[in-house]
Design an enzyme around this catalytic site. Structure first.
Site, PDB file in Angstrom:
ATOM      1  N   SER A   1     -40.756  51.880 -52.198  1.00 56.01           N
ATOM      2  CA  SER A   1     -41.753  51.428 -51.224  1.00 56.01           C
ATOM      3  C   SER A   1     -41.322  51.809 -49.807  1.00 56.01           C
ATOM      4  CB  SER A   1     -41.966  49.922 -51.387  1.00 56.01           C
ATOM      5  OG  SER A   1     -43.078  49.483 -50.650  1.00 56.01           O
TER       6      SER A   1
ATOM      7  N   ASP B   1     -44.298  53.633 -27.052  1.00 57.35           N
ATOM      8  CA  ASP B   1     -43.251  54.653 -27.000  1.00 57.35           C
ATOM      9  C   ASP B   1     -42.313  54.610 -28.208  1.00 57.35           C
ATOM     10  OD1 ASP B   1     -42.216  52.213 -26.238  1.00 57.35           O
ATOM     11  OD2 ASP B   1     -40.921  53.025 -24.654  1.00 57.35           O
TER      12      ASP B   1
ATOM     13  N   HIS C   1     -47.198  49.221 -58.288  1.00 60.26           N
ATOM     14  CA  HIS C   1     -46.244  49.421 -57.203  1.00 60.26           C
ATOM     15  C   HIS C   1     -44.841  48.935 -57.571  1.00 60.26           C
ATOM     16  CE1 HIS C   1     -45.205  50.200 -53.022  1.00 60.26           C
ATOM     17  NE2 HIS C   1     -44.635  49.012 -52.950  1.00 60.26           N
TER      18      HIS C   1
END
Length: 497
Positions: A196, A419, A472
């Site tokens: 993951s 940023d 998953h």
């Protein structure tokens, strides 16, 4: 105790934005108590780069603890230090054998590596042939953990953000390189297994430090690598799979449609729009929907969710007593979400998708576009099934979840932060020479199949195993089969075509 001299990494990652000077000294003071804990837990290790413990055992595994004293900011020659913890695991009797190293990168962000109690599943398979390194990613487990209490040592939200910006995949890779050069003989390359979010870190590793990699295995962990912030695209792509998992859940447990509608109506009609939680938070209809994060998209999740709602109501043992949600359910709800023990997930989740752009609460914006389907109160009033949400973090969680309330201002600042340094290098990935194998789960609710395939096309030489046999959680559920399959893709035991 193993002493390693003071060395600096030769590897130079992309420059991170430097902490503003006016915040830097106060930031050092704020984290001094946290960094001192390494010395308290590992002797004088706060003065050393690496301390290795003695071997100990669990059934069929031998384990050894490692503590590393690493820079908070690798771009500075004199940086505050934090500790990173890693546990070494080998099969019993192989402690002194020369075995290749395999680093495991846990899913998350903000969750510690597994704590082995025996040799089982993928770990048993891996330890047959490797020294497995279970690294607690910085800020988790025993790696100067960022808990709801430890983060309160930082005096302001702005200083906390200046600290948290160093806890993404770029610096997790820096830590891995630091450890590799101190563990692996002759500082040679090692293998990496990323599950993951750990797979996202693996692709960052391929982008900026491929010289440290021998092989890479990704399980449900191929990230979107587009410029800017891809969080909005991720959530938009995941809406369809999320609705599908809800539909599958209610097909399996149709009796829960009415039960969950009743709970939503009860919460909506309660004073304040919800019911107090044991910790002091508030359970609201939209908060209830968060159960989809662990109840949908992973094996046994449907069953666990169903059994949780079996005990949602207190029995009426006194005639005429008011109907109420049980303490059992309220307590279980909070334990399911884990925000009290792993708050880093809520704070940093959207930032894992950001490169030079702000997330601006992407999940909240995408949810608003689909509110006609996701509004729990409206669905309950109209007699429709209430849909659970998936892997999404919303700003209102920092009001309703008690453990997150102190970090509301920091969360908002993180959501507006622009940023963020780069996490991927497409040119390097296009020219990749490291053998890579990836399990891509067709019905993955957390890592969208189509987005994963777009990125896979950018990683030269990657071998893909696309399957709907697992969800998953396939690495955990597959009893070693998933890892074995990926290893065979790279060792010649599976044909190229």
């Amino acid at each position: 105790m193993q002493f390693m001299g003071h060395l600096f990494l030769r590897y130079s990652p992309p420059s991170l934005p430097t902490t503003p000077r006016k915040h830097f000294h106060s930031l050092r003071r704020s984290i001094s108590a946290a960094t001192a804990t390494m010395g308290e837990t590992a002797g004088d290790s706060s003065l050393l780069e690496h301390v290795a413990g003695a071997w100990y055992s669990v059934p069929e595994l031998c384990l050894r603890d490692h503590h590393f004293n690493v820079p908070l900011d690798y771009s500075l020659s004199q940086s505050p230090k934090i500790s990173v913890f890693a546990r070494e695991a080998v099969a019993v009797g192989k402690e002194d054998q020369s075995l290749p190293y395999l680093l495991f990168l846990q899913g998350g962000p903000g969750f510690e590596s597994p704590r082995p109690t025996e040799a089982s599943g993928w770990l048993s398979k891996a330890c047959e042939e490797h020294r497995v390194i279970l690294m607690d990613q910085r800020g988790t487990g025993l790696s100067t953990p960022l808990t709801t209490s430890s983060m309160l040592q930082v005096k302001s939200a702005r200083e906390l953000v200046d600290y948290l910006k160093y806890f993404r995949a770029d610096n997790i890779v820096n830590d891995a390189e630091f450890i590799r050069k101190r563990l692996v003989s002759d500082a040679g390359p090692w293998k990496v297994l990323g599950q993951s979010f750990g797979g996202f870190c693996g692709v960052t590793y391929l982008s900026f430090a491929p010289q440290g990699l021998k092989e890479v295995y990704l399980t449900g962990g191929i990230p979107p690598i587009g410029d800017g912030c891809t969080a909005e695209a991720v959530y938009k792509a995941c809406i369809g799979p999320l609705i599908l998992q809800n539909e599958k859940y209610y097909k399996r447990y149709p009796q829960d449609i009415e039960i969950i509608r009743d709970v939503v109506n009860h919460l909506a009609e309660s004073e304040g729009g919800g019911v107090p939680l044991p910790s002091g938070g508030l359970l609201t209809p939209r908060g209830l929907q968060l159960l989809g994060l662990t109840g949908l998209g992973a094996s046994t999740g449907f069953e666990r969710l169903h059994y949780l709602f079996e005990r949602v109501w207190d029995p009426v043992i006194v005639p005429g007593a008011k109907k109420q949600i049980s303490y059992y359910f309220l307590n279980a709800f909070e334990k399911w979400l884990s925000f009290d023990t792993n708050p880093l997930y809520a704070l940093m989740h959207e930032s894992i998708y950001c490169q030079g752009a702000a997330s601006r609460w992407a999940a909240s914006r995408v949810r608003a576009e689909h509110e006609s389907k996701l509004d729990a109160v409206k669905a309950a009033k109209e007699g429709r099934p209430v849909l659970f949400t998936g892997e999404m973090v919303f700003p209102w969680m920092f009001d309703e979840i008690h453990a997150l309330r102190p970090f509301k201002e920091a969360a908002n600042l993180l959501a507006e932060k622009k940023d963020w340094p780069p996490l991927y290098n497409k040119i390097t990935l296009n020219n990749n020479k490291v053998p890579v194998a990836a399990a891509v789960y067709y019905e993955d609710m957390f890592v969208n199949f189509n987005l994963a395939m777009e990125t896979a096309a950018q990683i030269a030489g990657i071998r893909l195993w696309v399957t709907n046999e697992y969800m998953h959680s396939g690495l955990r559920d597959g009893a070693g089969h998933v890892l074995d399959h990926l290893m065979r893709l790279l060792n010649g035991k599976k044909p190229l075509f």
